[in-house]
Design a protein around this motif. Structure first.
Motif, PDB file in Angstrom:
ATOM      1  N   GLY A 217      41.116  25.018  55.755  1.00 26.48           N
ATOM      2  CA  GLY A 217      41.755  26.311  55.021  1.00 26.48           C
ATOM      3  C   GLY A 217      40.876  27.249  54.521  1.00 26.48           C
ATOM      4  N   GLY A 218      39.850  26.928  53.922  1.00 21.17           N
ATOM      5  CA  GLY A 218      38.709  27.820  53.484  1.00 21.17           C
ATOM      6  C   GLY A 218      37.994  28.554  54.443  1.00 21.17           C
ATOM      7  N   ALA A 219      37.785  27.860  55.613  1.00 19.99           N
ATOM      8  CA  ALA A 219      37.101  28.706  56.600  1.00 19.99           C
ATOM      9  C   ALA A 219      38.027  29.631  57.186  1.00 19.99           C
ATOM     10  N   ALA A 220      39.294  29.280  57.351  1.00 16.28           N
ATOM     11  CA  ALA A 220      40.482  30.154  57.733  1.00 16.28           C
ATOM     12  C   ALA A 220      40.651  31.278  56.907  1.00 16.28           C
ATOM     13  N   THR A 221      40.626  30.959  55.647  1.00 12.08           N
ATOM     14  CA  THR A 221      41.013  32.283  54.594  1.00 12.08           C
ATOM     15  C   THR A 221      40.138  33.203  54.551  1.00 12.08           C
ATOM     16  N   VAL A 222      38.413  32.950  54.525  1.00 11.85           N
ATOM     17  CA  VAL A 222      37.699  33.856  54.594  1.00 11.85           C
ATOM     18  C   VAL A 222      37.449  34.614  55.749  1.00 11.85           C
ATOM     19  N   THR A 223      37.659  33.762  57.026  1.00 12.90           N
ATOM     20  CA  THR A 223      37.647  34.498  58.127  1.00 12.90           C
ATOM     21  C   THR A 223      39.145  35.437  58.128  1.00 12.90           C
ATOM     22  N   GLY A 224      40.196  35.123  57.680  1.00 13.27           N
ATOM     23  CA  GLY A 224      41.161  36.096  57.881  1.00 13.27           C
ATOM     24  C   GLY A 224      40.950  37.351  56.838  1.00 13.27           C
ATOM     25  N   ALA A 225      40.315  36.954  55.806  1.00  8.84           N
ATOM     26  CA  ALA A 225      39.915  38.053  54.858  1.00  8.84           C
ATOM     27  C   ALA A 225      38.955  39.031  55.217  1.00  8.84           C
ATOM     28  N   LEU A 226      37.958  38.649  56.031  1.00 13.79           N
ATOM     29  CA  LEU A 226      36.829  39.583  56.759  1.00 13.79           C
ATOM     30  C   LEU A 226      37.591  40.368  57.861  1.00 13.79           C
ATOM     31  N   GLY A 227      38.534  39.575  58.714  1.00 11.85           N
ATOM     32  CA  GLY A 227      39.190  40.643  59.673  1.00 11.85           C
ATOM     33  C   GLY A 227      39.965  41.646  59.005  1.00 11.85           C
ATOM     34  N   LEU A 228      40.685  41.136  57.989  1.00 17.49           N
ATOM     35  CA  LEU A 228      41.486  42.200  57.413  1.00 17.49           C
ATOM     36  C   LEU A 228      40.746  43.323  56.762  1.00 17.49           C
ATOM     37  N   ALA A 229      39.509  43.113  56.291  1.00 21.44           N
ATOM     38  CA  ALA A 229      38.552  44.183  55.659  1.00 21.44           C
ATOM     39  C   ALA A 229      38.145  45.123  57.104  1.00 21.44           C
ATOM     40  N   ILE A 230      37.909  44.382  57.906  1.00 23.58           N
ATOM     41  CA  ILE A 230      37.363  45.083  59.055  1.00 23.58           C
ATOM     42  C   ILE A 230      38.242  45.975  59.631  1.00 23.58           C
ATOM     43  N   THR A 231      39.628  45.538  59.605  1.00 19.95           N
ATOM     44  CA  THR A 231      40.644  46.683  60.284  1.00 19.95           C
ATOM     45  C   THR A 231      40.998  47.713  59.116  1.00 19.95           C
ATOM     46  N   GLN A 232      40.778  47.369  58.029  1.00 17.61           N
ATOM     47  CA  GLN A 232      40.868  48.311  57.118  1.00 17.61           C
ATOM     48  C   GLN A 232      39.788  49.498  57.040  1.00 17.61           C
ATOM     49  N   GLY A 233      38.674  49.087  57.654  1.00 21.47           N
ATOM     50  CA  GLY A 233      37.602  50.074  57.801  1.00 21.47           C
ATOM     51  C   GLY A 233      36.426  49.958  56.994  1.00 21.47           C
ATOM     52  N   ILE A 234      36.304  48.737  56.347  1.00 24.71           N
ATOM     53  CA  ILE A 234      35.110  48.503  55.715  1.00 24.71           C
ATOM     54  C   ILE A 234      33.770  48.853  56.216  1.00 24.71           C
ATOM     55  N   GLN A 235      33.043  49.274  55.517  1.00 22.32           N
ATOM     56  CA  GLN A 235      31.444  49.906  55.870  1.00 22.32           C
ATOM     57  C   GLN A 235      30.520  49.274  55.370  1.00 22.32           C
ATOM     58  N   LYS A 236      30.648  47.756  54.948  1.00 20.98           N
ATOM     59  CA  LYS A 236      29.529  47.440  53.932  1.00 20.98           C
ATOM     60  C   LYS A 236      29.234  46.120  55.019  1.00 20.98           C
ATOM     61  N   ARG A 237      28.178  45.682  54.992  1.00 20.26           N
ATOM     62  CA  ARG A 237      27.374  44.822  55.715  1.00 20.26           C
ATOM     63  C   ARG A 237      27.802  43.411  55.153  1.00 20.26           C
ATOM     64  N   ILE A 238      28.586  42.516  55.962  1.00 24.13           N
ATOM     65  CA  ILE A 238      29.076  41.392  55.486  1.00 24.13           C
ATOM     66  C   ILE A 238      28.718  40.291  56.393  1.00 24.13           C
TER      67      ILE A 238
END
Length: 428
Positions: A217-238
């Motif tokens: 669940g931890g792997a899924a949660t951080v993956t989901g969070a990064l995917g959400l940030a990408i769709t929100q247009g984040i411009q940081k290197r992560i």
């Protein structure tokens, strides 16, 4: 087929529906009756569970809904198997909700999949594929698999996973919207990806093992969070690091009494093979620290002790950095997700002593003894910078429900993806 509509009302249901009824029905759908004009998210959640019990193919939210009211409905209405579709209310929140809901569906599906279908390699590949779909050429990744982990010195992931015929994996993924390969890394997300946890030779009971497909669940949660940030247009290197393994029993499995020597020189005696999550996360945290990123967030379904402390309603937050902890809690509050701080001080690193190594991976007693969640966090603190600056550890007590509740369906929750995404945007 006619659409099934769901609306909100601040008036009482008609007398035939009973005193204080929260739900009534019309020719076209249902009405959720709220006591007053506060968000009433708990009442909405309970009504959503009852509507989900009708096994509807889909619903359309109509009338006046606040964004968090719609989100509360979605969290509770979205069942694990063949979830119904949701058409959001026609207001300015539709696009944002669609982004968040797509991340929720991905996260929940990943956690709810069977352990047979989700090997360590499959988990890593599915996470990478989804993020590449969202980030295109801004996303690159590599995977270190099986014996190559041992050769590279990632002894935690290797030893926890070597008892399985399906090899352990470390996924290292780079989302770099700058186009500059030398750009500094702004944040690293680290996720525990134990695709099935038998407990190893410290074997769990059958009942305790039943839900252990959720231990990634931890792997899924951080993956989901990064995917959400990408769709929100984040411009940081992560960067994203997933530590993936099956913790199984075999003639090649790691054993109690083994001593692991990590890349940073820390030696660890294994006194409980069911305290494996911290062993794999140690590798991920060292890799994250090597990037020099000012923010590192790890997430894991790590300890039963966190669930004893917080139930299944809150995620535990640990940090030795007051600023990072405060910003994580603020992000959670802004996203209406329940996070709660638990103690972590430098002395917690010494709470699992060993006569044969620098530390043990737990204490040789049921559940690791008192303060088990803090002691696990203390163990992890050995693998980040000495003062823990910029590091936040999340123990995901609210990631999964083994049985349904009046507010939540059985299975994965995906709670935390919005708060982590906001933290990525806002951290400074």
């Amino acid at each position: 087929m006619a659409e099934f509509t769901v609306s909100l009302s601040y008036e009482k249901a008609g007398a035939p529906w009973g005193d204080n009824a929260r739900l009534s029905f019309t020719e076209t759908g249902a009405v959720i009756h709220l006591a007053d004009e506060s968000p009433n998210e708990r009442a909405i959640s309970q009504a959503a569970r009852k509507l989900d019990g009708l096994n509807l193919a889909g619903v359309t939210l109509t009338g006046e809904w606040q964004k968090e009211q719609q989100w509360a409905f979605a969290l509770s209405f979205t069942r694990a198997r063949n979830p119904a579709s949701i058409e959001w209310a026609d207001n300015s929140d539709k696009a944002t909700l669609a982004q968040e809901y797509a991340a929720l569906l991905f996260t929940r599906q990943l956690v709810n999949d069977t352990p047979e279908d989700l090997s360590p390699e499959t988990l890593a590949q599915r996470a990478a594929n989804w993020l590449q779909e969202l980030g295109a050429d801004k996303v690159t990744y590599s995977m270190t698999v099986g014996e190559a982990l041992n050769d590279a010195g990632w002894v935690g992931i290797y030893n926890v996973g070597r008892g399985s015929e399906r090899p352990p994996v470390m996924l290292e993924l780079d989302f770099n919207p700058t186009g500059d390969s030398e750009a500094p890394v702004d944040a690293v997300l680290v996720g525990k990806g134990i695709t099935f946890d038998s407990g190893g030779y410290s074997i769990k009971s059958s009942e305790g093992m039943l839900d252990m497909k959720c231990d990634m669940g931890g792997a899924a949660t951080v993956t989901g969070a990064l995917g959400l940030a990408i769709t929100q247009g984040i411009q940081k290197r992560i960067k994203l690091i997933l530590c993936c393994a099956e913790n199984l029993i075999s003639g090649h499995a790691y054993k109690l009494g083994d001593v692991l020597t990590y890349k940073n020189g820390v030696t660890v005696e294994v006194v409980n093979t069911d305290a494996e999550g911290r062993l794999v996360l140690a590798d991920g945290l060292m890799a994250a620290t090597e990037t020099g990123a000012p923010l590192i967030i790890d997430a894991a379904t790590l300890t039963g002790a966190a669930m004893v402390a917080l139930g299944s309603d809150y995620h535990g937050v640990f940090s030795m950095d007051d600023n990072a902890r405060a910003q994580m809690l603020e992000a959670a509050q802004q996203e209406n997700e329940r996070f709660w701080p638990l103690p972590l001080e430098p002395f917690h690193a010494e709470r699992c002593p060993s006569a044969f190594a620098d530390t043990a991976n737990s204490r040789p007693m049921k559940g690791g003894g008192g303060g088990g969640a803090s002691n696990a966090a203390g163990f992890l603190s050995r693998f980040v910078n000495p003062d823990g600056k910029g590091w936040v550890h999340l123990d995901l007590a609210a990631a999964y429900h083994g049985s349904p509740t009046p507010e939540m369906p059985v299975g994965a929750t995906a709670k935390g993806i919005r708060a982590i995404a906001r933290m990525l945007h806002n951290f400074k």
